[in-house]
Structure formats: C-alpha cells, structure tokens
Design a protein around this motif. Structure first.
Motif, PDB file in Angstrom:
ATOM      1  N   ASN A  95      14.938  44.556  41.480  1.00 21.46           N
ATOM      2  CA  ASN A  95      16.129  45.202  42.048  1.00 21.46           C
ATOM      3  C   ASN A  95      16.849  44.220  42.940  1.00 21.46           C
ATOM      4  N   PHE A  96      18.155  44.417  43.037  1.00 20.47           N
ATOM      5  CA  PHE A  96      18.947  43.589  43.939  1.00 20.47           C
ATOM      6  C   PHE A  96      19.748  44.506  44.856  1.00 20.47           C
ATOM      7  N   GLU A  97      19.633  44.296  46.146  1.00 23.78           N
ATOM      8  CA  GLU A  97      20.294  45.196  47.118  1.00 23.78           C
ATOM      9  C   GLU A  97      21.817  45.124  47.002  1.00 23.78           C
ATOM     10  N   GLY A  98      22.321  44.029  46.435  1.00 18.75           N
ATOM     11  CA  GLY A  98      23.776  43.900  46.314  1.00 18.75           C
ATOM     12  C   GLY A  98      24.299  44.222  44.925  1.00 18.75           C
ATOM     13  N   ALA A  99      23.483  44.887  44.102  1.00 18.19           N
ATOM     14  CA  ALA A  99      23.864  45.127  42.702  1.00 18.19           C
ATOM     15  C   ALA A  99      25.194  45.868  42.577  1.00 18.19           C
ATOM     16  N   GLU A 100      25.346  46.899  43.362  1.00 22.01           N
ATOM     17  CA  GLU A 100      26.558  47.732  43.269  1.00 22.01           C
ATOM     18  C   GLU A 100      27.824  46.878  43.446  1.00 22.01           C
ATOM     19  N   LYS A 101      27.759  45.911  44.345  1.00 23.88           N
ATOM     20  CA  LYS A 101      28.936  45.089  44.655  1.00 23.88           C
ATOM     21  C   LYS A 101      29.373  44.201  43.485  1.00 23.88           C
ATOM     22  N   VAL A 102      28.448  43.942  42.573  1.00 23.86           N
ATOM     23  CA  VAL A 102      28.812  43.076  41.442  1.00 23.86           C
ATOM     24  C   VAL A 102      28.768  43.834  40.115  1.00 23.86           C
ATOM     25  N   SER A 103      28.658  45.135  40.199  1.00 25.42           N
ATOM     26  CA  SER A 103      28.451  45.956  38.997  1.00 25.42           C
ATOM     27  C   SER A 103      29.724  46.079  38.163  1.00 25.42           C
ATOM     28  N   GLY A 104      29.576  46.587  36.971  1.00 27.05           N
ATOM     29  CA  GLY A 104      30.712  46.830  36.084  1.00 27.05           C
ATOM     30  C   GLY A 104      31.664  47.849  36.670  1.00 27.05           C
ATOM     31  N   GLU A 105      31.101  48.836  37.381  1.00 27.92           N
ATOM     32  CA  GLU A 105      31.947  49.850  38.013  1.00 27.92           C
ATOM     33  C   GLU A 105      32.871  49.190  39.042  1.00 27.92           C
ATOM     34  N   THR A 106      32.298  48.315  39.854  1.00 28.72           N
ATOM     35  CA  THR A 106      33.115  47.612  40.851  1.00 28.72           C
ATOM     36  C   THR A 106      34.110  46.679  40.160  1.00 28.72           C
ATOM     37  N   LEU A 107      33.634  46.012  39.119  1.00 32.48           N
ATOM     38  CA  LEU A 107      34.494  45.094  38.365  1.00 32.48           C
ATOM     39  C   LEU A 107      35.723  45.832  37.845  1.00 32.48           C
ATOM     40  N   ASN A 108      35.479  47.001  37.271  1.00 34.55           N
ATOM     41  CA  ASN A 108      36.586  47.790  36.742  1.00 34.55           C
ATOM     42  C   ASN A 108      37.539  48.212  37.863  1.00 34.55           C
ATOM     43  N   GLU A 109      36.970  48.703  38.938  1.00 32.51           N
ATOM     44  CA  GLU A 109      37.765  49.202  40.072  1.00 32.51           C
ATOM     45  C   GLU A 109      38.653  48.091  40.645  1.00 32.51           C
ATOM     46  N   VAL A 110      38.029  46.944  40.898  1.00 26.78           N
ATOM     47  CA  VAL A 110      38.761  45.812  41.468  1.00 26.78           C
ATOM     48  C   VAL A 110      39.860  45.359  40.502  1.00 26.78           C
ATOM     49  N   THR A 111      39.511  45.309  39.226  1.00 26.42           N
ATOM     50  CA  THR A 111      40.464  44.835  38.223  1.00 26.42           C
ATOM     51  C   THR A 111      41.671  45.760  38.129  1.00 26.42           C
ATOM     52  N   VAL A 112      41.400  47.049  38.082  1.00 26.96           N
ATOM     53  CA  VAL A 112      42.494  48.016  37.986  1.00 26.96           C
ATOM     54  C   VAL A 112      43.368  47.941  39.240  1.00 26.96           C
ATOM     55  N   LYS A 113      42.716  47.879  40.407  1.00 25.30           N
ATOM     56  CA  LYS A 113      43.441  47.839  41.676  1.00 25.30           C
ATOM     57  C   LYS A 113      44.357  46.617  41.760  1.00 25.30           C
ATOM     58  N   ARG A 114      43.852  45.479  41.258  1.00 26.55           N
ATOM     59  CA  ARG A 114      44.610  44.237  41.397  1.00 26.55           C
ATOM     60  C   ARG A 114      45.601  43.995  40.249  1.00 26.55           C
ATOM     61  N   GLY A 115      45.570  44.902  39.266  1.00 28.90           N
ATOM     62  CA  GLY A 115      46.502  44.728  38.156  1.00 28.90           C
ATOM     63  C   GLY A 115      46.011  43.803  37.061  1.00 28.90           C
ATOM     64  N   GLY A 116      44.705  43.634  36.983  1.00 32.34           N
ATOM     65  CA  GLY A 116      44.150  42.891  35.862  1.00 32.34           C
ATOM     66  C   GLY A 116      44.036  43.779  34.642  1.00 32.34           C
ATOM     67  N   ASN A 117      43.280  43.304  33.649  1.00 36.65           N
ATOM     68  CA  ASN A 117      43.167  44.087  32.420  1.00 36.65           C
ATOM     69  C   ASN A 117      41.692  44.394  32.162  1.00 36.65           C
ATOM     70  N   PRO A 118      41.317  45.658  32.255  1.00 38.18           N
ATOM     71  CA  PRO A 118      39.893  45.985  32.107  1.00 38.18           C
ATOM     72  C   PRO A 118      39.445  46.168  30.663  1.00 38.18           C
ATOM     73  N   THR A 119      40.343  46.185  29.732  1.00 40.06           N
ATOM     74  CA  THR A 119      39.945  46.475  28.349  1.00 40.06           C
ATOM     75  C   THR A 119      40.684  45.531  27.423  1.00 40.06           C
ATOM     76  N   HIS A 120      39.962  44.547  26.928  1.00 31.39           N
ATOM     77  CA  HIS A 120      40.590  43.439  26.229  1.00 31.39           C
ATOM     78  C   HIS A 120      39.653  42.985  25.114  1.00 31.39           C
ATOM     79  N   GLY A 121      40.193  42.735  23.949  1.00 32.06           N
ATOM     80  CA  GLY A 121      39.357  42.252  22.854  1.00 32.06           C
ATOM     81  C   GLY A 121      39.396  40.737  22.793  1.00 32.06           C
ATOM     82  N   CYS A 122      38.247  40.121  22.563  1.00 35.27           N
ATOM     83  CA  CYS A 122      38.203  38.657  22.585  1.00 35.27           C
ATOM     84  C   CYS A 122      38.666  38.072  21.264  1.00 35.27           C
TER      85      CYS A 122
END
Lengths: 576, 576
Positions: free
Chosen positions: A267-294
C-alpha cells in the motif's frame, strides 16, 4: 501482395521480398519472434551486427477492425539477453499494413558513425542521411521530421537513450497528433535501433489502402460484433476511457498489491493523490483531454492529455505502470512531477518501468531519498544528458542494482517487474517468472481474474490456480499480439464469448481461412514455443524462470504474504 | 582433529563443528565448491542473506610440502551468478590448517549496519565490532589490525570495494611481511564478504602445529621428491623467480596472443617497456627485490617488491595479468603507473583483471583514450572514492560494457577474459568458454602446451587438440586447487612424471590413503561436476559456454585468426 522490407544498414540498401511460406500466417509478435528465431544467432551480442530489429503489424492490421493497429517490435533484447517483442499503439501499425508491408527487418551495422533514417512509402523505401537529428530527443526529432516530411506521415524514432545504446531505451511512435508518445518500451529495443544507427523511420501512408479482405461482408459483420463487445464491457467502455489505465492505482492499493518503495509494502499512503480518479479530475479542471485514443480505430481511448495549470501540454496521460514506477514505487505522490517525468521518458526514449524501478533501487541505495520527486526529475534529466549516473539508470534496474550494490532488485531475466506485487497478485508473479520476455505484466495479465474478477475469480493471495490462469493468459496474449489487437480487448474477450468468436471470424474472412478458436490458441502456443526455444539457445534454463529470492522470504504488508508458487509448478506453465 | 568453523553473521555467533562424512577428503576448492553446492540455493541473490562465504586450506595445507599453502575462497559469485572458487597465496592457508581448521563457513547477514571482524585462534573464534575499520583500504586496515593484534597473525580483509559490494571486489590476504598484497581476486567474493559486514579475519596461529601426518617418513621422502622437481624445472626454478609471472609479456607478445587495446590486436608496440625483463632490470637497479615468495614454504618465489626511484615501496610485483590488463590492454606502457595501479587495486580490494578490462572497455567507449595512464589512475581512484563512474568500473567489465553501450565486451559468464587472446591461444579460449568459473586462465592453463611447450605441443592457432588439452588441464587444476598447491607446480607436474607421483604419495602418507594418480584425476572430475551442476541449477546451460560473438568474426592481427573451435566440441569438454 504483402511484402517484407529488408534493410541492410551495413550496405545501406533496402529491398522488398516475398513473405516466405514459413512466415505466412504470422503477423505482429508471431512474425517478429519467428524472424528472430530463424535469423538471429541466439548467442549474438544484442547491440552487435548479428542482431536484427523487426517491425510488424498484426494479422488484422490495416483493416477497420477496432483496435487492430498495434505494431510489434522484436529483436534479441540487450536488457534480457533473450527474445523480445514489445508492442505499441500509435499510427505506424496501420500505416505499414495499409502499405502492404508484412514486416520490416533491419539488419547489420554501418562501419561508420553516421546516422540514417528510413523512408518508407508505397512500394518504395530508402535510407537517408540523418546527421541533423543526432542527439535530439523524440519530440524535437519528430518536430524536424514533420517540417521535412509533413503531417500526414507516421514517425518512428529513438531519443538520446537509444542513440547511447542504453538497455532501457524504447522506440517511439507518433500518435494521431504527431506526438512521439507511444512506445515499444520494454527490453531496450531502442538500443538495438541505435546500434544500427537508425535514428528514425518515416512512414508515408500515401497510396496505401485497407488490407485486402477475402470475404468483405463476413468481415464487416464480425467486426461489428467485436465492436459491440468492446462497447459493452464495463472496463473497455467505462473504466479505461474515464480514468485511463491509471484506474488501477486505487484498485491495486486497496488490494495490497501496489508495490511501494521498491517492493517493500503493498500500500502507498499517497495513492489517492496519483490515482486515475485524481488524474481525471485534474485533467478536466485544467482543460486537458481525459479520453483520447492513441491510434486511429481505437474504441477504448484509455489515453488522455495531461496539461499544467495554465492548460499547456505536459505529456500524454501517464500509464498506470508509469504512475506506479515513478510514484508509489519511489514514494512519490506528485502527479505533476510524474507527468513531467513521463514526458522526459518519452522524449529521451526510455522505458518508464525499467527506469522508474532503477530510480527506486537508487533510492534504496541511498543515492536519493524515497519521495524526492525533485531529485528523481533531476537524476532522470541526467539520463538524457548521459552523465555517469544517468547512464547507470538508463541501463535499467538490474544494472543499477549491480552498480550500486543493492540486494533487493525486482527483476526477472534482467527486466524489472511492473506495478503488481507478485506476492499479493500471485498470478502475475507466475507470469513474471515464466514469460520468455522477462518480468512483464502484458505477457499474461492475471490482474484480470486475480483482482478485477474479469474472466474468472482466482484468489490473488493463494498459490492455487495461478499456474492455469497465467498459462491461459500467456497463450491468449501471444495470439492477440500476433493479431495486432490492443491487449485491452482481452477484457471483453474474457467475459463475452462472442468477442473471441468475432476475432476468429475476422481472421477467416480476411485470409479465407477456416480456423477455429482452438487454432488461435494453438497459434499462441506456437509463438511461445518459438520464444522459449530461442531463450534456451540463448542460455536460459528453468532456473531463470524464478523470482528473486527476497520475494520468497520477505513478507509483504499488509497481507504479510510471500510468493509461494512452487518451482515445480512454474516449470509446467509453458510446458505444452 | 580438523573442524569446520561456522560463523553466523545474523546471530553474531561462531561454532566449531565436525567435518561431516560427505566433505571429508575434500580440501580447498573441493571443499568450498561442495559446501556451496550443498548449502547455497543456486538461485539465491549473491549479496543476499542466502549466500555463504567459505574459506578452506587445501588437503596438503599445514604441511611442509613446498607451495602447499594456498587458500580457497568460495561462494556464489555476484559477478557471474555461478559458483566461484578463487584461491590465493599469503599466510592464511597454512595458519588455518595449522590451527586444525578444515574450513570456515560464513553465513547470514546482520540486520544492522555495523561492521565486524572475526578473530580465529587455537580452538577459539569470536566476532568483534570493527566499526573503526569502516571505509579503510586494505593497507590501512591491516596497519590498524597489526597495532591491535600484533605481527604474528595472518590478516584477511576487504577494502572499499568489498564494503561497497562491488562485483569486482577481492578478498585480501597478507603475505609474510604483512602486506595485504595477495588476493582471491576473481568473481567479486569481496562483495559477498562485504554483504555479510565482515571487514576482516584475524588468524592467530599461536598454539597451532603442523598438520598431523599418518606416515611421516613416507611424507618426508615424497615432499623431497616434489621439491626436487620444482627445483629442476626451468619455469619454476628460472623464469618465474627471475621475472615473475610477467615473464609472459614478451612471450605472449611474440606469439601474437597479447590482447591489446580491448582485444583489438595480438601485439603491443610497448610490450618491452612493461615486460618481466624490464621489471627485473628496474627493480634491481632501484634496489627492490626481484625474487620473493608470497607465502612461507614457497620454492618458486615469483613475487617481487617494486620500488620507486627513491627505493620506496610501491607495490608487490604486479602479476602478468595485472601488467597486461592495465598495460597492453589499455594501450599503456608505463610500468611505474601500472605498479601504482596494482597498489591501488590491492588497497581498494579489486580484481586487477576485471577492473583493467573494464577500463579498456571505458576507453573503447571514449570515456578516456587508450594509452592514457594518468586518466586510468584517476578513474581507478574514483573506484575507491565510490563516484558514479568509479562504481561502474568497480562493477566489472560486463557491467561497464552495459552501462557504456559497448558491443565488444570480452567476458564469459560475466567475468572478463585474462591476458591471452582466445583466438591465438585457442586452448585458453576453450577454458574461458567452458570452465564453470567464467573466463579464467587459471582454470585450465593451456598456455603450457600452446605457447610454452610444457606438457606437450599443441598449435595455439589451430582448433585441433584444444578440447583435450583444456579438459586435461581443467581436471588437473581442480585437483591441484583441492590439494592447496600453488598452480605453478603444474609446470613441473606436466613435464616431470615423478612430481605427480610425489603428490599422490604425500596425500597417501598424510591421510593413510591408498589412492592412485587416477583417483586424483577422478577427484578433479568430481569437483568440476559439482560446480557444473550448481551452475545448471543457477540458470546456465551450454549456450553460456560460448565466447562473445566478436571473437568468432573479428580477425586478430597479426595472425588474422578467429576463434573457431566448434560449439559441439566445446560441449564435450566437461561432459565426463
């Protein structure tokens, strides 16, 4: 018809050849592994003139089957000393297939020091001097190439890591927006490309066409059923498009299988801070793109675009394994730092897993502290600069452990373990130990039944059932990699019976075959057998199919488990 | 009677045990290899807690047989990953035998970071805190120990390299004048000692006595015959005492077998300047000592004392392989620089061969120029300091090649080749490829019949006869190493039939046995089989018994030969 493009870097020549009988019916990984086995001396020096580097789209490449654009890259690996196939998204797979190229075989080494690039177009190929790209990262390399060759091409390149023959060097591939952000990351294939003085490949798809199909109607119907399965499965239609592969951080953390601080805890005590949920939240908030095909034709779209607070591009979304390698595994909980690191790895052309694990080993050695994101960024920058310590990290986890005198080094066959602790996700432990690739989650992704309860339910903490689970997945994966499908289609394939049937139907429709699901399974076994035989001839035996000893005596919190699948069981996994 | 001293570094305990039946009749290498095979998990991490470090005098140790004081050190090697025995001169072998110690087995790793030393005396042993020795080189370590324990003891120690767990770390042993100049150099055994936090062993011979002998008269007579053979053979009575092992520089240079500039040529234009002849001349002129025995009871006295222009001690005479590794192989022709380098290697506790070859690989990579003696001294100093590049060099040739991206890396099983090019001394090429030790000249020293025409005459440039030559020598060497004899007695044994008969008679007289020369041969085969089996269980197969590919396609000047002994032949060498 489909041709092989053979490129001789010593003679500076290119030629198209017919696909010989023995390699017909083999695409992607099946093709690259067969060529390596047939044409490379297993005891050859991987960065020497006797090795070959092979690129191959899969059997379904160049069609409109969803997620069929993967490209396999193969060679003898400088990292493991064994056979290697690493596959990638991006545009190159579909472009090559549409140009009628079954595979590219790059061989020989120039006697001089000059760099070249390979230009590939419809029925033509040539080597062009590329001295002006020397020392450039992948982003700058592609920027220059786009100026020269335009924005309609696909680009393949190596960064400083590949040029410097680092064992963690990747081969980069551009995505739809011409970012070199998709990588054949594992096994140091970028160093093989670097050893051949091949800085880049420019693939001009002009004049190409969809792959010929024997029975178009049947293909179309099967492709539709396959797409339907992908659109119905909750992982491929929900979790991955929303959170990216990083959806797994919270899941693995909860399962106690998130290797933390160089595999010291689950386990990592900081997992939540680097999680996909946070990634999505930060991305949406900053105007990035959370859903993109490579790549074109991707229905899953697990990629995304990470931006900084000003909305400027930082990197494509880091994959779960990248987030983990540089995050929890290094004790780092700073998502911005991880995204910058991801960009640097893409730019230098580095496997994020092997270099991240190397960084954690350096932390264990006291070179810097766990959690020191700034220090990690600085040391990673040294990899690009080629300082002595940078070269050590760039040489990967096993070498870093050797140089720094670390006894806890999480590698199998010299390749570092990815983001799933083998003690608490034992099915993956079996895959790490036994796949011919060296520790590799993609070779038999037992997270499915162990953690996600996709395709079954096998207790991840117990040794029972892991052998069968890993074997089945390794065989299926070898087939999927040969077809050129994105591995994530496996979620649908494992849970929705018609998905596999649709793949079989597409193969039959395209090639005029009459194969069954069993034949597809046999194809996977055939590929694995080719790979295992090569490794035997390269010097491996069953004692190489083991995890490092500390996984057998160090108990992993929080479940306090060790890896206890017996050697006898491991020896059965690929014994077909 | 003889006892085993078992030292548990985790429990900080020592105990004497009877020699179990299975290990009786095995001394030296026979003993160390048997213990490793019986007690060490072949897949264990070499610098982890499951490895063991074994010290053992030979079967004739502690007697007045000439040159019988060699000491074997064994473990799983951090350098090769296989079994390792490295043996040494100095006083420790005879002292341990005279104390009735059959062998010392050091196991476990302390949970804390504190250093210890092991004090061994007559029927007693204890672990003592040794924090005050932390970070000291071997010379300073021994100086401090002599202050504490006096000038009658034998000292075993590791320098900075061993403490820092470098894969080229040696274990140092004091000679008769208390210089830590004799080393178990190969395979990184100093790192195993360092991993166990054992900085030194103090052997107090007080109360010891010559080994018990069943038939003293018979022993005395046989020992006399053996001594006579040594005194009659021109190599052991002439070449070695006069020029040291460095007598070989001019000989190998003339034969075109002196690997120059990282195995790029077989002659070195500066050979004469670093030859044994020059070494002798300079030493005599400056008032050094050209004929010196490294241990009591040595009749050959191939060692010497090298002094500077003021007559001050620089180092013991560098061995031929040291002169070569740092001289011709690095393009260096400065004997003073080589002697200073020899001292530094002894002080840091480094294998001169693996670090010298690593330096040459660094030169090939462009880190410094061939011939740059000052640069080499400076970079070697960094090994002691533990800078990043110093750690790379200290990790040995194979790792240096990996980190620096060099494709021409002269290693087998991860261990660097010594001073005889396998293309023009093909018998040694066979030994390098097939010995379980990794590339090692001492394991089957085919220079004898290939170059010196001792024990036969086998053309060094042809593949014919090399298999048989290497096999015979490897078997004989395993026996000699088990007896505890200096390998150089082999010159006499090969040419003078009574020398072997005398050895057999001494063994029978000492132990009350009735063995024959064939039995001695079988003992060698037994030891080799134990070693090969361990390596198989550690992950090696016959593909590991190969030379790097460039020896098979790069022609070596001046004879323009490649290594052309076939794989099929190599596979027969140790297939008893």
């Amino acid at each position: 018809m489909f041709k092989i493009l053979r490129v001789d870097m010593a003679a500076k020549s290119t030629k198209f050849e017919d696909v010989p009988e023995k390699w017909q019916g083999l695409g992607g990984r099946g093709f690259t592994s067969a060529v390596v086995a047939d044409e490379v001396d297993p005891t050859a020096t991987a960065i020497g003139p006797l090795n070959k580097l092979i690129f191959a789209p899969g059997l379904l490449g160049g069609t409109n089957c969803a997620n069929s654009g993967r490209l396999s890259v193969g060679a003898k690996s400088p990292l493991t000393g064994g056979i290697k196939e690493s596959n990638t998204g991006g545009q190159a797979g579909a472009y090559l297939a549409k140009l009628g190229i079954h595979g590219i075989i790059v061989e020989g080494i120039p006697s001089d020091d000059a760099l070249f690039l390979l230009k590939v177009g419809k029925d033509k190929a040539e080597l062009v001097a590329a001295g002006h790209l020397k020392g450039l990262g992948n982003y700058d390399t592609v920027a220059k190439l786009v100026q020269e060759y335009g924005d309609k091409c696909g680009y393949v390149s190596i960064g400083q890591a590949g040029e410097n023959l680092m064992n963690s060097a990747s081969v980069a591939f551009t995505d739809r927006e011409l970012r070199p952000s998709r990588h054949a990351g594992r096994g140091g294939l970028g160093a093989v490309m670097g050893s051949k003085k091949l800085k880049a490949i420019v693939i001009d798809p002009e004049g190409g066409a969809s792959s010929p199909i024997a029975d178009k109607e049947a293909f179309k119907a099967a492709a539709k059923r396959f797409a339907k399965a992908l659109s119905e499965h909750p992982v491929t239609s929900g979790g991955l498009p929303t959170y990216g592969t990083n959806v797994l951080t919270n899941i693995l953390n909860e399962a106690g299988g998130l290797p933390t601080r160089n595999f010291s805890a689950g386990n990592f005590e900081g997992a939540e801070k680097v999680s996909g949920e946070t990634l999505n939240e930060v991305t949406v908030k900053r105007g990035g793109n959370p859903t993109h095909g490579c790549m074109t034709g991707c229905m899953i779209r697990c990629s995304g675009i990470y931006v900084d607070e000003k909305g400027d591009y930082v990197s494509k979304w880091p994959e779960y394994e990248t987030v983990w390698a540089w995050g929890p595994n290094c004790g780092i909980d700073d998502l911005d730092a991880i995204a910058r690191i991801d960009y640097m790895c893409d730019d230098f052309g580095l496997d994020t897993i092997d270099t991240g694990c190397a960084m954690a080993v350096a932390m264990e050695a006291g070179i810097l502290n766990f959690g020191d994101a700034k220090g990690a960024e600085k040391l990673l920058a040294e990899v690009g600069e080629g300082t002595p310590m940078g070269k050590v990290i760039g040489a990967g986890t096993a070498t870093t452990g050797r140089v720094l005198g670390v006894s806890r080094v999480p590698v199998v066959k010299g390749q570092s373990m990815p983001a799933y602790d083998p003690r608490s996700v034992k099915g993956l432990g079996v895959t790490y130990a036994t796949t011919p690739m060296g520790a590799d989650h993609t070779a038999g992704y037992a997270t499915t039944a162990n953690i996600l309860k996709v395709g079954g339910d096998v207790d991840p903490l117990k040794s029972q059932g892991q052998i069968e689970l890993s074997q089945g997945l390794q065989v299926a994966t070898a087939s999927i990699d040969t077809a050129g499908l994105c591995l994530f289609v496996a979620f649908a394939v494992l849970d929705i019976p018609d998905a596999l049937a649709a793949i079989v139907d597409m193969l039959n429709a395209k090639y005029g075959w009459t194969i069954t699901a069993d034949d597809v399974n046999d194809l996977g076994k055939k590929v694995l057998t080719i790979e295992k035989d090569f490794n035997t001839k390269a010097g491996f035996n069953k004692a190489d199919d083991r995890l490092p000893d500390f996984f057998k005596y160090e108990k992993l919190p929080p479940h306090n488990v060790v890896f206890d699948v017996s050697d006898e069981e491991l020896d059965k996994v690929l014994d077909f």
